[in-house]
Design a protein around this motif. Structure first.
Motif, PDB file in Angstrom:
ATOM      1  N   ALA A   4      22.284  31.988  25.742  1.00  0.00           N
ATOM      2  CA  ALA A   4      22.805  32.392  26.187  1.00  0.00           C
ATOM      3  C   ALA A   4      22.674  33.958  26.839  1.00  0.00           C
ATOM      4  O   ALA A   4      22.893  34.969  26.828  1.00  0.00           O
ATOM      5  N   ALA A   5      21.277  34.680  25.611  1.00  0.00           N
ATOM      6  CA  ALA A   5      20.684  35.890  26.182  1.00  0.00           C
ATOM      7  C   ALA A   5      20.733  36.347  27.145  1.00  0.00           C
ATOM      8  O   ALA A   5      19.849  37.061  27.937  1.00  0.00           O
ATOM      9  N   GLY A   6      20.096  35.280  27.494  1.00  0.00           N
ATOM     10  CA  GLY A   6      19.331  35.108  29.526  1.00  0.00           C
ATOM     11  C   GLY A   6      20.709  35.596  30.452  1.00  0.00           C
ATOM     12  O   GLY A   6      19.605  36.291  30.832  1.00  0.00           O
ATOM     13  N   GLU A   7      21.091  35.308  29.926  1.00  0.00           N
ATOM     14  CA  GLU A   7      22.744  36.035  31.242  1.00  0.00           C
ATOM     15  C   GLU A   7      22.859  37.807  30.680  1.00  0.00           C
ATOM     16  O   GLU A   7      23.203  38.695  31.864  1.00  0.00           O
ATOM     17  N   VAL A   8      22.236  38.134  29.877  1.00  0.00           N
ATOM     18  CA  VAL A   8      23.530  38.978  29.397  1.00  0.00           C
ATOM     19  C   VAL A   8      22.250  39.895  29.609  1.00  0.00           C
ATOM     20  O   VAL A   8      21.548  41.405  29.492  1.00  0.00           O
ATOM     21  N   ILE A   9      21.231  39.687  28.624  1.00  0.00           N
ATOM     22  CA  ILE A   9      19.481  40.361  28.224  1.00  0.00           C
ATOM     23  C   ILE A   9      18.372  39.654  29.698  1.00  0.00           C
ATOM     24  O   ILE A   9      18.171  39.428  29.389  1.00  0.00           O
ATOM     25  N   GLN A  10      18.376  40.713  30.567  1.00  0.00           N
ATOM     26  CA  GLN A  10      17.782  40.360  31.618  1.00  0.00           C
ATOM     27  C   GLN A  10      16.583  41.317  31.832  1.00  0.00           C
ATOM     28  O   GLN A  10      15.039  40.327  32.288  1.00  0.00           O
ATOM     29  N   ARG A  11      16.424  41.985  31.457  1.00  0.00           N
ATOM     30  CA  ARG A  11      15.242  43.110  30.994  1.00  0.00           C
ATOM     31  C   ARG A  11      15.516  43.689  30.477  1.00  0.00           C
ATOM     32  O   ARG A  11      16.403  44.338  30.325  1.00  0.00           O
ATOM     33  N   PRO A  12      15.054  45.123  29.803  1.00  0.00           N
ATOM     34  CA  PRO A  12      14.441  46.616  29.140  1.00  0.00           C
ATOM     35  C   PRO A  12      15.896  47.198  29.736  1.00  0.00           C
ATOM     36  O   PRO A  12      16.823  47.596  29.026  1.00  0.00           O
ATOM     37  N   ALA A  13      16.134  47.197  30.832  1.00  0.00           N
ATOM     38  CA  ALA A  13      18.037  48.202  31.330  1.00  0.00           C
ATOM     39  C   ALA A  13      18.931  47.538  30.715  1.00  0.00           C
ATOM     40  O   ALA A  13      19.233  47.802  30.665  1.00  0.00           O
ATOM     41  N   SER A  14      18.757  46.103  30.988  1.00  0.00           N
ATOM     42  CA  SER A  14      19.606  45.712  30.515  1.00  0.00           C
ATOM     43  C   SER A  14      20.056  46.390  29.019  1.00  0.00           C
ATOM     44  O   SER A  14      21.385  46.209  28.340  1.00  0.00           O
ATOM     45  N   VAL A  15      19.440  45.907  27.650  1.00  0.00           N
ATOM     46  CA  VAL A  15      18.991  46.665  26.646  1.00  0.00           C
ATOM     47  C   VAL A  15      19.751  47.229  27.050  1.00  0.00           C
ATOM     48  O   VAL A  15      20.573  47.874  25.201  1.00  0.00           O
ATOM     49  N   ILE A  16      19.815  48.796  27.392  1.00  0.00           N
ATOM     50  CA  ILE A  16      20.044  50.134  27.622  1.00  0.00           C
ATOM     51  C   ILE A  16      21.461  50.466  27.741  1.00  0.00           C
ATOM     52  O   ILE A  16      22.281  50.687  27.531  1.00  0.00           O
ATOM     53  N   LYS A  17      21.561  49.523  29.183  1.00  0.00           N
ATOM     54  CA  LYS A  17      23.045  49.487  29.432  1.00  0.00           C
ATOM     55  C   LYS A  17      24.163  48.848  28.376  1.00  0.00           C
ATOM     56  O   LYS A  17      24.560  49.162  27.506  1.00  0.00           O
ATOM     57  N   GLU A  18      23.496  48.333  27.547  1.00  0.00           N
ATOM     58  CA  GLU A  18      24.338  47.273  26.172  1.00  0.00           C
ATOM     59  C   GLU A  18      24.536  48.455  24.836  1.00  0.00           C
ATOM     60  O   GLU A  18      25.616  49.051  24.296  1.00  0.00           O
ATOM     61  N   LEU A  19      22.739  48.792  24.593  1.00  0.00           N
ATOM     62  CA  LEU A  19      23.482  50.067  23.476  1.00  0.00           C
ATOM     63  C   LEU A  19      23.834  50.618  23.789  1.00  0.00           C
ATOM     64  O   LEU A  19      24.367  51.355  23.089  1.00  0.00           O
ATOM     65  N   VAL A  20      23.834  51.644  25.433  1.00  0.00           N
ATOM     66  CA  VAL A  20      24.136  52.830  25.535  1.00  0.00           C
ATOM     67  C   VAL A  20      26.622  52.850  25.600  1.00  0.00           C
ATOM     68  O   VAL A  20      26.225  53.451  24.919  1.00  0.00           O
ATOM     69  N   GLU A  21      26.472  51.241  26.046  1.00  0.00           N
ATOM     70  CA  GLU A  21      27.555  50.785  26.510  1.00  0.00           C
ATOM     71  C   GLU A  21      28.317  51.093  24.875  1.00  0.00           C
ATOM     72  O   GLU A  21      29.890  51.750  24.221  1.00  0.00           O
ATOM     73  N   ASN A  22      27.688  50.461  23.888  1.00  0.00           N
ATOM     74  CA  ASN A  22      28.376  50.311  22.611  1.00  0.00           C
ATOM     75  C   ASN A  22      28.228  51.669  22.027  1.00  0.00           C
ATOM     76  O   ASN A  22      29.390  52.191  21.322  1.00  0.00           O
ATOM     77  N   ALA A  23      27.389  52.702  21.894  1.00  0.00           N
ATOM     78  CA  ALA A  23      27.351  53.795  22.285  1.00  0.00           C
ATOM     79  C   ALA A  23      28.467  54.930  22.371  1.00  0.00           C
ATOM     80  O   ALA A  23      29.088  55.855  21.710  1.00  0.00           O
ATOM     81  N   ILE A  24      29.027  54.380  23.408  1.00  0.00           N
ATOM     82  CA  ILE A  24      30.570  55.549  24.195  1.00  0.00           C
ATOM     83  C   ILE A  24      31.334  54.812  23.902  1.00  0.00           C
ATOM     84  O   ILE A  24      32.422  55.859  22.832  1.00  0.00           O
ATOM     85  N   ASP A  25      31.312  53.859  22.947  1.00  0.00           N
ATOM     86  CA  ASP A  25      32.499  53.237  22.700  1.00  0.00           C
ATOM     87  C   ASP A  25      32.657  53.346  21.212  1.00  0.00           C
ATOM     88  O   ASP A  25      33.839  53.699  20.393  1.00  0.00           O
ATOM     89  N   ALA A  26      31.371  53.827  20.420  1.00  0.00           N
ATOM     90  CA  ALA A  26      31.605  54.741  19.354  1.00  0.00           C
ATOM     91  C   ALA A  26      31.929  55.588  19.298  1.00  0.00           C
ATOM     92  O   ALA A  26      31.911  56.142  17.440  1.00  0.00           O
TER      93      ALA A  26
END
Length: 663
Positions: free
Chosen positions: A16-38
C-alpha cells in the motif's frame, strides 16, 4: 488444497505504501500537508542527500497527544473525516489516514510532538511499521518528523531512485506546489545544510516572485472572475512572454495542486492566434468551488480531481484568461506620470504675438538631376537599377510562380543563366546576399571533420534506415545548385534529383562541430556588450552545476550572482544577434527536463539544442557558393541522412520515379 491466504500486515503495508510514497518528494508532500492541516504558520524542511539519507519536517502546529502520536501511524487512522459522506465536503489536505502508516512501513521514523496544553511532549520511534520505543521528552509545541533510510527494507525500490539532482528537483517541485497556494505560511527548505528557499509570509503575487524571481513580475496579468459556479483568481502570462520550454503552469483548487489537461487547453485557447506555434505561457490559476462539486478521492497522490461541471468551468476559465489578455492589449502606452516633468504650455496660435515662426530659406530653382554625371556614376546607376530589378523579379517569383520557376528564379547558378549576377557583381560573387550567408559569417568551418559515431546518441543507424548506397545520393560534381521555396537545396544526384533540407543540414553540421568543440575544449567565446541576467527556478539548482560546466565548454560564459541567478557575459562565437538569456534558459530547461546526468548525454542534449537554434533558418536565401559549401560539409559529417533527433535531411527522387510521372 487451499492456496489463498491473507498477507501479513507488514507486507500489505509495504504494498500500500508503494502507491502513496513513491520517492522522497512524496514524503515531504504528505508531511507538509499534515502540518498545514495542523494550523502551522512556520514549516521548516531539511533534507540530506536529496532525502535518501534523511528528511526532517518541523512545524509549529497544534501537535499531538501521546495517544494520538501512537495512533497516527495506524492505517486509516485520521482526524479529518468520520463518515463516508465527509469525502464529498473536504476542507483539509489529507483525509485517507494512509500517509504516516505508509511512511512508517518503508522508513525509520522518529516523531517528537507536543500540544500547547501539555507541559511535556512525546517521542516515538518506528521502523518498518514496528514501534521501537516511546517516551516522554521536552520539546516545543508542534511536530518534528525525522525520516531516515527511506526504503531501507525494500532494496528494489531504493535501487530505482534517481540521482540526487533529479530527486532534489522533484522535492523542490513538490515544495513549490504547496508554497504557492499557502502564501500566508512561512516556508524554508534546506539541502545538506544549505538554504535553498526561505519564503516569508506574504500574498500570492509576492510568493510567485519570491519563488521564480523578479523577472516574472513583468510577465504576469491578473485574472479575477467570480460566478455562481466557481471563483477563478491568479495570474496568466503576457503573449510576448511565450516560450517553448520552461513555462510555469499551475492549477490549484480549494488550496490543492492539481493536474488538468482539459483546463490547460482552455487557457491556451484564450491565446488563439496570439502565440507562435509550439510556444506557451506561464500561468498560476486558483479555483474556488464548493467541496461538494469536486471529487479528490480518485488516487492517493490526490493530483487528479474530477469536477461536477467541467464544461461550464472550461468556458469560464477561457473567458477569464481572454478578458485578462484583452485588458492588457487595450492599455494605452502613454505615460501620464508628470511628477517632476517640465511644464509645457498648451499651444495657442493667437495668444502670444512675440512668438514668431522660424523662416525657411531654400532655392526653388535647384534640381539635383540637372547636374551632369561622369561616366563612372552613370555605370553605378545602371548597376543599382539592375539590382533593384533583380530583387523585384526575385520577390515576384518567390510569391506567385510555380515550383519549377521558383527553382530557376530564386537562385540561378553562375554556370547557367548567370548573366544577372555576373552583371551585377562581376566575377566576385562573395557579395551575393552576404548578409544572409550563414557560412560567410564564420559559424561553420570550411570542412567539418567526421566525428566518432559513438557521440551520435540521437541519430539512428543509417544502415537500418535505407538500402541505398551512399554513392547513389551523392550530388553531381558540376557544382550546380538551386533553392526551392527558400527551404530546400536542389541538385542533380547520380540516380535522380536530390533535395536537401537546408535547416536540418545546417543542424547536423553544427551538432557535429559543437560535439567536437566540447571533446577538444576548443570552443571560442564571444563577449556580449551588455551582460543580461538569467534566473532559474530553485528546482533547477541541484542540476545546474553539471549543466553550466558543459555550457562553459560549449562557449558560454556565465557569472554566478547567487540565488540561482547568472549574468550571461559571453556566448559561443557566431551566435551574435540571438537572445542570449532566452537561449541559455531554453538550453538549461531542456537539459533539466530530460533528466540525464551522464556527461555524454548532457553534451549531446546541449549540442543538439544549440545546433537547432543556430542552424540556417527556413526562408533564408542562399547563394550558390553557400549551398555548395553546405552540401560539401554535410557529406563530410559522420551521418548525412538524419538530424541528431532523427529527422530526415536528404530526399532523392529517383530517375525511375521521374520517368513514371511522365507516362
Amino acid at each position: 488444497m487451499d492456496i489463498i491466504q491473507l498477507l501479513p500486515d507488514s507486507v500489505a503495508n509495504q504494498i500500500a505504501a508503494g502507491e502513496v510514497i513513491q520517492r522522497p518528494a512524496s514524503v515531504i508532500k504528505e508531511l507538509v500537508e499534515n502540518a498545514i492541516d495542523a494550523g502551522a504558520k512556520n514549516i521548516q524542511i531539511l533534507v540530506c542527500d536529496a532525502g535518501k539519507a534523511s528528511i526532517q519536517v518541523i512545524d509549529d502546529g497544534c501537535g499531538m497527544s501521546d495517544t494520538d502520536a501512537r495512533l497516527s501511524f495506524e492505517r486509516h487512522a485520521t482526524s479529518k473525516i468520520r463518515k463516508a459522506t465527509d469525502l464529498f465536503s473536504l476542507h483539509t489536505m489529507g483525509f485517507r489516514g494512509e500517509a504516516l502508516a505508509s511512511i512508517a512501513a518503508v522508513a525509520q521514523v522518529t516523531l517528537q510532538t507536543r500540544t500547547k496544553d501539555d507541559e511535556v511532549g512525546t517521542r516515538i520511534v518506528i521502523a518498518g511499521s514496528r514501534v521501537m520505543e516511546q517516551e516522554v521528552v521536552s520539546c516545543p509545541v508542534g511536530s518534528n518528523f525525522l525520516i531516515e533510510n527511506l526504503f531501507f527494507n525494500i532494496p528494489a525500490r531504493r535501487k530505482f531512485l534517481k540521482s540526487n539532482a533529479t530527486e532534489m528537483s522533484n522535492i523542490t517541485q513538490a515544495f513549490e506546489r504547496i508554497a504557492l497556494v499557502y502564501p500566508e505560511i512561512h516556508f524554508s527548505l534546506y539541502n545538506n545544510g544549505m538554504e535553498m528557499l526561505d519564503l516569508r509570509a506574504s500574498n500570492t503575487h509576492q510568493r510567485i516572485i519570491d519563488i521564480f524571481g523578479k523577472r516574472i513580475n513583468q510577465q504576469l496579468l491578473p485574472v479575477d472572475t467570480e460566478t455562481s459556479i466557481c471563483k477563478i483568481t491568479g495570474f496568466t502570462g503576457k503573449p510576448e512572454s511565450a516560450k517553448k520550454k520552461g513555462c510555469h503552469q499551475y492549477f490549484f483548487v480549494n488550496g490543492r495542486y492539481m493536474k488538468h489537461p482539459y483546463f490547460h487547453k482552455a487557457v491556451m485557447s484564450a491565446y488563439d492566434r496570439l502565440l507562435p506555434d509550439g510556444e506557451q505561457v506561464s500561468y498560476f490559476i486558483y479555483f474556488t468551488v464548493s467541496p461538494e462539486d469536486i471529487d479528490v478521492n480518485i488516487h492517493p497522490v490526490k493530483t487528479e480531481i474530477k469536477f461536477d461541471n467541467e464544461q461550464a468551468i472550461w468556458q469560464i476559465l477561457m473567458a477569464s484568461v481572454r478578458d485578462a489578455v484583452g485588458k492588457f492589449s487595450n492599455l494605452t502606452a502613454l505615460d501620464f506620470d508628470t511628477d517632476g516633468k517640465p511644464d509645457i504650455p498648451v499651444f495657442n496660435p493667437g495668444g502670444n504675438p512675440d512668438i514668431i515662426a522660424p523662416q525657411i530659406d531654400f532655392n526653388p530653382e535647384y534640381n539635383p538631376f540637372n547636374t551632369p554625371k561622369s561616366h563612372d556614376e552613370a555605370d553605378n546607376d545602371h548597376i543599382a537599377w539592375n539590382t533593384r530589378s533583380a530583387a523585384s523579379s526575385l520577390s515576384g517569383s518567390a510569391r506567385g510562380s510555380s515550383p519549377a520557376n521558383r527553382i530557376q528564379g530564386l537562385n540561378g547558378s553562375r554556370t547557367g543563366n548567370a548573366r544577372g549576377w555576373e552583371e551585377l557583381f562581376g566575377n566576385d560573387s562573395s557579395n551575393q546576399h552576404a548578409e544572409n550567408d550563414f557560412f560567410d559569417q564564420g559559424l561553420v568551418p570550411d570542412a567539418a571533420t567526421p566525428g566518432d559515431d559513438s557521440m551520435m546518441s540521437f541519430a539512428p543507424d543509417d544502415s537500418l534506415l535505407t538500402n541505398e548506397s551512399e554513392a547513389a545520393v551523392m550530388p553531381d560534381s558540376n557544382g550546380t545548385y538551386y533553392q526551392l521555396n527558400a527551404q530546400y537545396i536542389v541538385s542533380q544526384a547520380n540516380n535522380g534529383l536530390m533535395l536537401i533540407d537546408q535547416h536540418r543540414a545546417s543542424q547536423r553540421i553544427l551538432f557535429e562541430q559543437y560535439m567536437k568543440n566540447m571533446r577538444d575544449h576548443s570552443a571560442h567565446t564571444q563577449k556580449v556588450l551588455f551582460p543580461e541576467v538569467v534566473q532559474f527556478p530553485p528546482s533547477y539548482a541541484a542540476a545546474l552545476d553539471d549543466i553550466l560546466s558543459e555550457l562553459s565548454i560549449l562557449g558560454f560564459e556565465l557569472n554566478n550572482l547567487g540565488n540561482n541567478s547568472y549574468a550571461v557575459e559571453g556566448i559561443p562565437s557566431g551566435l551574435g544577434g540571438m537572445d542570449a538569456v532566452r537561449l541559455v534558459n531554453d538550453l538549461v530547461t531542456e537539459a533539466v527536463e530530460l533528466g540525464n546526468s551522464a556527461t555524454n548525454e548532457i553534451n549531446s542534449i546541449l549540442a543538439a539544442s544549440l545546433a537547432q537554434r543556430a542552424a540556417t533558418p527556413y526562408g533564408e536565401i542562399l547563394s550558390n557558393e553557400s549551398m555548395e559549401s553546405l552540401v560539401r560539409q554535410l557529406f563530410h559529417c559522420s551521418s548525412q541522412r538524419y538530424t541528431p533527433d532523427g529527422k530526415p535531411i536528404i530526399n532523392v527522387i529517383t530517375n525511375e520515379e521521374i520517368e513514371r510521372r511522365f507516362k
